[in-house]
Enzyme design. Structure first.
Site, PDB file in Angstrom:
ATOM      1  N   ASP A  76       0.853  -1.179   0.000  1.00  0.00           N
ATOM      2  CA  ASP A  76       0.000   0.000   0.000  1.00  0.00           C
ATOM      3  C   ASP A  76       0.898   1.240   0.000  1.00  0.00           C
ATOM      4  O   ASP A  76       2.119   1.130  -0.078  1.00  0.00           O
ATOM      5  CB  ASP A  76      -0.977  -0.012   1.178  1.00  0.00           C
ATOM      6  CG  ASP A  76      -0.265  -0.021   2.537  1.00  0.00           C
ATOM      7  OD1 ASP A  76       0.925   0.366   2.618  1.00  0.00           O
ATOM      8  OD2 ASP A  76      -0.908  -0.406   3.524  1.00  0.00           O
ATOM      9  N   SER A  77       0.301   2.414   0.091  1.00  0.00           N
ATOM     10  CA  SER A  77       1.103   3.645  -0.010  1.00  0.00           C
ATOM     11  C   SER A  77       2.113   3.754   1.133  1.00  0.00           C
ATOM     12  O   SER A  77       3.239   4.226   0.923  1.00  0.00           O
ATOM     13  CB  SER A  77       0.198   4.874  -0.058  1.00  0.00           C
ATOM     14  OG  SER A  77      -0.635   4.912   1.079  1.00  0.00           O
TER      15      SER A  77
END
Length: 73
Positions: free
Chosen positions: A33-34
């Site tokens: 994910d980010s």
């Protein structure tokens, strides 16, 4: 080789087996994910003694994208 170092860092960060990570592997499909990408970039900056601009983060769609960026620095 750059790919092996990057693959080892990705596997360490995302707790993956190296066999599951290839140049064409999509970062999202690997479970990144980010926040994972930010951690990955910090690890890459330490390993390769480089600075990765924040805007480059969005271009890291595959493992190959990361390798290309590092090789181009």
């Amino acid at each position: 080789m750059v790919f092996e170092k990057i693959r080892a860092i990705i596997c360490d960060q995302l707790e993956l087996e190296e066999d599951n990570v290839a140049m064409e592997s999509d970062m999202e499909d690997l479970g990144a994910d980010s926040l994972d990408l930010v951690d990955l970039v910090m690890a890459l900056e330490d390993e390769f003694e480089i600075e990765v601009p924040d805007e480059e983060l969005e271009s890291f769609k595959t493992v190959g994208d990361v390798v290309k960026f590092i090789e181009g620095v």
